[in-house]
Design an enzyme around this catalytic site. Structure first.
Site, short mmCIF file in Angstrom:
data_model
loop_
_atom_site.label_atom_id
_atom_site.label_comp_id
_atom_site.label_asym_id
_atom_site.label_seq_id
_atom_site.Cartn_x
_atom_site.Cartn_y
_atom_site.Cartn_z
N TYR A 28 39.92 7.06 32.61
CA TYR A 28 39.98 7.42 31.18
C TYR A 28 40.75 6.36 30.38
O TYR A 28 40.27 5.86 29.36
CB TYR A 28 40.63 8.79 31.04
CG TYR A 28 40.76 9.29 29.62
CD1 TYR A 28 39.65 9.80 28.94
CD2 TYR A 28 41.98 9.26 28.95
CE1 TYR A 28 39.76 10.26 27.63
CE2 TYR A 28 42.10 9.72 27.65
CZ TYR A 28 40.99 10.22 26.99
OH TYR A 28 41.10 10.67 25.70
N ASP B 215 26.01 15.46 18.91
CA ASP B 215 26.72 15.89 20.12
C ASP B 215 25.71 16.08 21.24
O ASP B 215 24.51 16.24 20.98
CB ASP B 215 27.49 17.21 19.88
CG ASP B 215 28.69 17.35 20.82
OD1 ASP B 215 28.49 17.40 22.05
OD2 ASP B 215 29.83 17.40 20.33
N THR C 189 43.56 20.27 22.02
CA THR C 189 42.11 20.52 21.99
C THR C 189 41.68 21.01 23.37
O THR C 189 42.45 20.96 24.33
CB THR C 189 41.31 19.24 21.67
OG1 THR C 189 41.34 18.38 22.82
CG2 THR C 189 41.84 18.49 20.47
N ASP D 115 23.17 11.95 23.23
CA ASP D 115 24.01 11.64 24.38
C ASP D 115 24.40 10.17 24.21
O ASP D 115 23.53 9.29 24.29
CB ASP D 115 23.22 11.86 25.68
CG ASP D 115 23.99 11.39 26.92
OD1 ASP D 115 25.03 10.70 26.78
OD2 ASP D 115 23.53 11.70 28.03
N ASN E 92 33.51 9.05 18.49
CA ASN E 92 34.52 10.06 18.81
C ASN E 92 34.25 10.77 20.14
O ASN E 92 35.16 11.32 20.74
CB ASN E 92 34.52 11.09 17.65
CG ASN E 92 35.29 12.33 17.98
OD1 ASN E 92 36.51 12.35 17.92
ND2 ASN E 92 34.58 13.41 18.34
#
Ligand SMILES: NC(=O)c1ccc[n+]([C@@H]2O[C@H](COP(=O)([O-])OP(=O)(O)OC[C@H]3O[C@@H](n4cnc5c(N)ncnc54)[C@H](O)[C@@H]3O)[C@@H](O)[C@H]2O)c1
Length: 249
Positions: free
Chosen positions: A154, A36, A189, A62, A89
């Site tokens: 997106y 992450d 989330t 990254d 992900n």
């Protein structure tokens, strides 16, 4: 023990859907490479999984950085000698309508959501080809399939992932590497917390879904588990909708 001895690398693993995968996969005996951009989340999760008897290594990554990918894949191979599964992900969300979008923001969203997955795919394909097996899973979104009154970058970034998935599948089938996409609808989330913060907008989001509710992170983790495991050995180039029926109507 559906992932016994499999080395599974997950990007954005400290987030909600990522950490649900990590906890689930640890129970299935995977060796996890938790990556992450937010180190504190990833380290905390790796510690939690290790304390509970699982196997987890945290690596800073990254996904938009080529050099980070090189270092993360090297660290994984040094430790485990192989990579069986990559889950692309990591992602960022944006809701700016196209008319108000900046070029810089567009680039940033595509750089993380789609270029990140391309860089990851390119980085793991070589070691997977040597093993003559591997599974790459890209986490797309229903915004890749249908338009919306908000956003644009997106959805476009996730649509690129669907094409990347099919090209990866075709170009690597002869090496025993499979590539598939999961396509989640609205999942409860951090990413969409702002969208559903007031009861009215939450109710509106829920009303659009035939199953009448938002999904939970674990409900995305289970389909990814299937694609990561050998149970899906004849599945490649596929797109698995995990959207409560949203795009079936
Ligand atoms: N939540 C939803 O409704 C939904 C729907 C469809 C698809 N998705 C996708 O599921 C995936 C996981 O999202 P989530 O809902 O768990 O969100 P989240 O915000 O909880 O997790 C996203 C994770 O990605 C990480 N990340 C962001 N930029 C990064 C970078 N440059 N490099 C590495 N990591 C980075 C973040 O630190 C975070 O841990 C994303 O790809 C998202 O687009 C989510």
């Amino acid at each position: 023990m559906r992932l016994l001895d499999k080395v599974v690398m997950i990007t954005g693993a400290g987030g909600d859907i990522g950490s649900a995968q990590c906890r689930l996969f640890a129970k299935e005996q995977a060796k996890l490479v938790i990556t992450d951009i937010k180190r504190h989340r990833g380290v905390k999760l790796a510690d939690e999984i290790s304390r509970e008897g699982g196997f987890a290594l945290f690596v800073d990554l990254d996904v938009s950085s080529e050099s980070d990918w090189e270092a993360a894949v090297s660290a994984t191979l040094e430790r485990f000698r192989k990579i069986d599964v990559l889950v692309n992900n990591a992602g960022i969300y944006n809701t700016e309508p196209i008319q108000d979008e900046t070029a810089e923001n567009w680039d940033q969203v595509l750089s993380i959501n789609s270029k990140g997955a391309f860089l990851g795919t390119r980085a793991v394909v070589e070691p997977m080809r040597l093993m003559k097996r591997g599974s790459i899973i890209n986490v797309a979104s229903t915004t890749a399939l249908v338009g919306s009154c908000r956003g644009g970058a997106y959805g476009a970034s996730k649509a690129a992932l669907l094409s990347l998935t099919k090209h990866t599948a075709i170009q690597n089938a002869e090496y025993g590497i499979r590539a598939n996409a999961v396509i989640p609808g609205p999942i409860e989330t951090d990413m969409i917390a702002e969208n559903i913060s007031d009861p009215k907008s939450r109710a509106l989001s829920e009303s659009r879904v035939p199953l009448g509710r938002l999904g939970a992170p674990l409900e995305v983790a289970y389909p990814i588990l299937y694609l990561a495991s050998d149970e899906s050995s004849y599945v490649t180039g596929a797109e698995l909708l995990v959207d409560g029926g949203l795009t079936a109507q």
